[in-house]
Motif scaffolding. Structure first.
Motif, mmCIF file in Angstrom:
data_model
loop_
_atom_site.group_PDB
_atom_site.id
_atom_site.type_symbol
_atom_site.label_atom_id
_atom_site.label_comp_id
_atom_site.label_asym_id
_atom_site.label_seq_id
_atom_site.Cartn_x
_atom_site.Cartn_y
_atom_site.Cartn_z
ATOM 1 N N GLY A 102 0.742 -1.202 -0.031
ATOM 2 C CA GLY A 102 0.076 0.124 -0.120
ATOM 3 C C GLY A 102 0.819 1.076 0.053
ATOM 4 O O GLY A 102 0.545 2.218 -0.638
ATOM 5 N N SER A 103 1.810 1.329 0.763
ATOM 6 C CA SER A 103 2.956 2.455 0.770
ATOM 7 C C SER A 103 3.616 2.540 -0.598
ATOM 8 O O SER A 103 3.795 3.556 -1.060
ATOM 9 C CB SER A 103 3.832 2.228 1.780
ATOM 10 N N VAL A 109 5.717 3.970 -6.462
ATOM 11 C CA VAL A 109 6.756 2.851 -6.706
ATOM 12 C C VAL A 109 6.054 1.658 -7.253
ATOM 13 O O VAL A 109 6.397 1.166 -8.408
ATOM 14 C CB VAL A 109 7.489 2.254 -5.515
ATOM 15 N N LEU A 110 4.776 1.433 -6.871
ATOM 16 C CA LEU A 110 4.160 0.347 -7.398
ATOM 17 C C LEU A 110 3.627 0.605 -8.929
ATOM 18 O O LEU A 110 3.801 -0.423 -9.802
ATOM 19 C CB LEU A 110 2.698 0.189 -6.634
ATOM 20 N N LEU A 111 3.219 1.572 -9.254
ATOM 21 C CA LEU A 111 2.706 2.006 -10.748
ATOM 22 C C LEU A 111 4.277 2.131 -11.642
ATOM 23 O O LEU A 111 4.386 1.582 -12.817
ATOM 24 C CB LEU A 111 2.469 3.358 -10.633
ATOM 25 N N GLY A 116 -0.574 -0.498 -13.851
ATOM 26 C CA GLY A 116 -2.012 -1.340 -13.796
ATOM 27 C C GLY A 116 -2.389 -2.001 -12.633
ATOM 28 O O GLY A 116 -3.383 -2.251 -12.381
ATOM 29 N N SER A 117 -1.301 -2.448 -11.628
ATOM 30 C CA SER A 117 -1.731 -3.017 -10.558
ATOM 31 C C SER A 117 -2.281 -2.184 -9.448
ATOM 32 O O SER A 117 -2.167 -0.984 -9.374
ATOM 33 C CB SER A 117 -0.479 -3.516 -9.897
ATOM 34 N N VAL A 118 -3.029 -2.844 -8.445
ATOM 35 C CA VAL A 118 -3.911 -1.948 -7.696
ATOM 36 C C VAL A 118 -3.838 -3.033 -6.378
ATOM 37 O O VAL A 118 -3.620 -4.137 -6.564
ATOM 38 C CB VAL A 118 -5.402 -1.774 -8.016
ATOM 39 N N THR A 119 -3.856 -2.093 -5.241
ATOM 40 C CA THR A 119 -3.839 -2.979 -3.739
ATOM 41 C C THR A 119 -5.017 -2.983 -3.198
ATOM 42 O O THR A 119 -4.909 -3.736 -2.080
ATOM 43 C CB THR A 119 -2.790 -2.106 -3.038
ATOM 44 N N ARG A 120 -6.125 -2.616 -3.587
ATOM 45 C CA ARG A 120 -7.348 -2.931 -2.945
ATOM 46 C C ARG A 120 -7.714 -4.180 -2.343
ATOM 47 O O ARG A 120 -8.144 -4.273 -0.867
ATOM 48 C CB ARG A 120 -8.558 -2.284 -3.753
ATOM 49 N N SER A 121 -7.466 -5.196 -2.991
ATOM 50 C CA SER A 121 -7.801 -6.461 -2.694
ATOM 51 C C SER A 121 -7.016 -7.158 -1.686
ATOM 52 O O SER A 121 -7.133 -8.416 -1.262
ATOM 53 C CB SER A 121 -8.315 -7.284 -3.815
ATOM 54 N N ALA A 144 -4.140 -11.227 -7.210
ATOM 55 C CA ALA A 144 -4.907 -10.204 -6.486
ATOM 56 C C ALA A 144 -4.496 -8.940 -6.470
ATOM 57 O O ALA A 144 -5.286 -7.880 -6.692
ATOM 58 C CB ALA A 144 -4.731 -10.528 -4.728
ATOM 59 N N ILE A 145 -3.316 -8.357 -7.016
ATOM 60 C CA ILE A 145 -3.136 -7.061 -7.344
ATOM 61 C C ILE A 145 -3.001 -6.653 -8.880
ATOM 62 O O ILE A 145 -2.613 -5.722 -9.215
ATOM 63 C CB ILE A 145 -1.665 -6.607 -6.617
ATOM 64 N N ALA A 146 -3.742 -7.747 -9.535
ATOM 65 C CA ALA A 146 -3.918 -7.526 -11.009
ATOM 66 C C ALA A 146 -2.508 -7.584 -11.846
ATOM 67 O O ALA A 146 -2.420 -6.598 -12.454
ATOM 68 C CB ALA A 146 -4.831 -6.096 -11.188
#
Length: 260
Positions: A102-103, A109-111, A116-121, A144-146
Motif C-alpha cells: 500500500g505504501s 513505486v508500484l505504478l 496497472g496493479s492495484v492494492t485494494r484486494s 490479487a493486485i492485478a
C-alpha cells in the motif's frame, strides 16, 4: 539492522547503532537515504521488502526513507525485470505484505514497477489466507493486485502458467466443486480465495470443502463407453455433455443414468 554483525566468538558488533532499530522493528536506510538509493535503486524495493518482513506495521514507514524514495522514482526504470521480479516475489511472500505494498502504491513505486496493479484486494486476501490457514504465496497475491503478465517480472514458465490460470478462472462461473474437479484442489481453493477478495464477498469453509470434494471425483463415463456409436468430434462433444450433466448433479448420477 542490516549492518549488525557477529564475530567467530558470537560477540555482536554494531558499528552503526542498528540494534535499537532491530529491537523496535524500525526499518530505515543507513546514513542518508538519498545516497543509499543512488548507489542502487533496487534498495527502494528492498526497503519495502524489509518493512514487510521485519518492520512494525504500527510504527508506519520512516518518513525520511519515503521522501527519498519519492525523489528517486526515475531510477527504477533502469532496473532489470529479473531483479524487480525477484524482489517482488520475496516481498509478497511476507506474512502480511499489504501495508508495505500500500505504501508502494502511495509513493508511486508500484505504478513504476507494475503498471496497472492495484492494492485494494490484497489486505482482504491476506485476511482470508490467515483465516483459513493458507500459506503465503507470492503468485496468488500477484493475481490479487492485478498482475496479468508474468513475463514482465521474468517469472518461471510454471509461475507464469499458474498466474494466467488464476486470471482466467477468477471471472468464470465454475462452481467450487467444478473448479476442484477440473483444476485440482490447490488451484480451486486459491481461485475461491481470490474471488472472495476481489469481489469482496464472504467465503465459508464449506465452499473450500466443496472444492476438495470435486477434486476427488472421477467421471464414471469414459470414451470407451461411447464407442463405436460416437467418434471424432462427436465423441468429444458427447463426453463433455455427459460430464456437464454429471457435475450439475453434484457428481451423483451413475454411469447407467448418464448413458440412459
Amino acid at each position: 539492522m542490516d549492518a549488525v554483525y557477529a564475530d567467530a566468538w558470537g560477540r555482536v558488533i554494531d558499528p552503526l547503532g542498528g540494534l535499537p532499530d532491530l529491537n523496535s522493528r524500525h526499518v530505515r536506510f543507513i546514513g542518508k537515504a538519498q545516497d543509499r538509493i543512488a548507489e542502487d535503486y533496487l534498495r527502494i524495493l528492498r526497503f519495502f521488502r524489509f518493512a514487510a518482513w521485519y518492520g512494525d506495521p504500527h510504527l508506519g514507514f520512516d518518513p525520511d526513507a519515503l521522501a527519498a524514495i519519492a525523489d528517486g522514482l526515475d531510477g527504477l526504470s533502469g532496473l532489470s525485470r529479473e531483479r524487480i521480479g525477484a524482489e517482488m516475489k520475496k516481498l509478497l511472500s511476507a506474512p502480511d505484505p499489504a501495508p508495505a505494498v500500500g505504501s508502494m502504491e502511495q509513493t508511486g513505486v508500484l505504478l513504476a514497477v507494475l503498471p496497472g496493479s492495484v492494492t485494494r484486494s490484497l489486505a482482504l486476501l491476506v485476511h482470508l489466507e490467515q483465516n483459513f490457514g493458507f500459506v503465503p504465496d507470492a503468485i496468488r497475491r500477484m493475481a490479487a493486485i492485478a498482475v496479468f503478465d508474468g513475463t514482465e517480472l521474468r517469472l518461471s514458465k510454471k509461475e507464469q502458467r499458474r498466474l494466467a490460470q488464476y486470471q482466467s478462472l477468477i471471472s468464470t462461473n465454475e462452481s467450487a466443486s467444478e473448479l476442484g474437479y477440473r483444476h485440482g484442489s490447490d488451484i480451486a481453493r486459491d481461485v475461491l480465495l481470490l474471488r472472495a477478495a476481489l469481489i469482496e464477498i464472504p467465503l465459508k469453509s464449506d465452499v473450500l470443502e466443496a472444492a476438495e470434494t470435486g477434486a476427488a471425483q472421477t467421471c464414471p463415463v469414459n470414451a470407451g463407453d461411447l464407442m463405436p456409436d460416437y467418434s471424432g468430434a462427436a465423441l468429444g462433444e458427447k463426453l463433455r455433455e455427459i460430464e456437464s450433466r454429471w457435475i450439475a448433479s453434484g457428481f451423483t448420477l451413475s454411469k447407467t443414468e448418464l448413458l440412459g
